[in-house]
Design an enzyme around this catalytic site. Structure first.
Site, short mmCIF file in Angstrom:
data_model
loop_
_atom_site.label_atom_id
_atom_site.label_comp_id
_atom_site.label_asym_id
_atom_site.label_seq_id
_atom_site.Cartn_x
_atom_site.Cartn_y
_atom_site.Cartn_z
N GLU A 92 0.82 -1.22 0.00
CA GLU A 92 0.00 0.00 0.00
C GLU A 92 0.85 1.27 0.00
OE1 GLU A 92 -3.60 -0.27 2.34
OE2 GLU A 92 -3.25 1.75 3.07
N ASP A 93 1.96 1.25 0.71
CA ASP A 93 2.70 2.50 0.95
C ASP A 93 4.09 2.57 0.35
OD1 ASP A 93 0.57 3.59 2.29
OD2 ASP A 93 1.23 2.95 4.27
#
Ligand code: ZN
Length: 187
Positions: free
Chosen positions: A74-75
């Site tokens: 996600e990051d």
């Protein structure tokens, strides 16, 4: 089973967890948390691993590895395929379940978490419980500098909606979450 044919590079449960910690530390190396002290990002996945293994006493190396890796896709630029190459399909599947679709608007992503969490696997729910618990603790004790009271309260209220979809999975983790919720910021 912990070690499947995809996990050829990992020789033991302890090695699996250490490898996941190293991989996450490397991928998050340039990121900081949003709190005033700009804590190194890796402290967050480590906090999840600590909640699950130390506080809730869950002895499942694949789950702890997935918790350490839970924000890498996600990051950071990491892909699910990379997680699968390094850690096998089981762990990659759990990470995929807890990864938001970043092509959606933020509000849409948050709404989707509330709607979909009850259908997720037990492993994904355990990670969600630990993730929201550690986020509430961080927001209560060391919030992002630019978050006014209403935003901090709104995060708490959204987190409890997500966690309501995980109830019945692990009583001790739910207690830890509910204890963290007690620190909901007040005016
Ligand atoms: Zn997280």
């Amino acid at each position: 089973m912990l070690l499947n044919e995809n996990e050829k590079s990992v020789s033991s449960p302890v090695a699996l967890v250490v490898q996941a910690a190293l991989f996450a530390a490397e991928r998050h190396r340039d990121q900081r948390r949003k709190n005033v002290d700009a804590t190194p990002y890796i402290n967050h996945p480590l906090a999840l691993a600590s909640v699950l293994s130390i506080e809730a006493q869950i002895d499942d190396p694949a789950l702890i590895a997935a918790a350490l890796l839970h924000d890498t896709v996600e990051d950071t630029q990491t892909t699910i395929d990379e997680i699968e190459d390094h850690f096998g399909s089981k762990i990659a599947g759990i990470v995929a379940e807890v990864t938001d679709d970043k092509s959606l608007e933020k509000e849409e992503r948050k709404r989707k978490q509330v709607e979909t969490v009850s259908k997720k696997s037990t492993a994904a729910k355990l990670i969600k419980l630990a993730d929201k618990t550690s986020n509430l603790r961080d927001i209560a004790s060391s919030p992002p500098a630019d978050w006014p009271l209403e935003r901090r309260q709104a995060y708490f209220d959204w987190a409890v909606e997500v966690i309501d979809g995980c109830r019945g999975t692990h009583p001790m983790l739910e207690e830890l979450f509910d204890a963290a919720f007690q620190a909901r910021p007040q005016s």
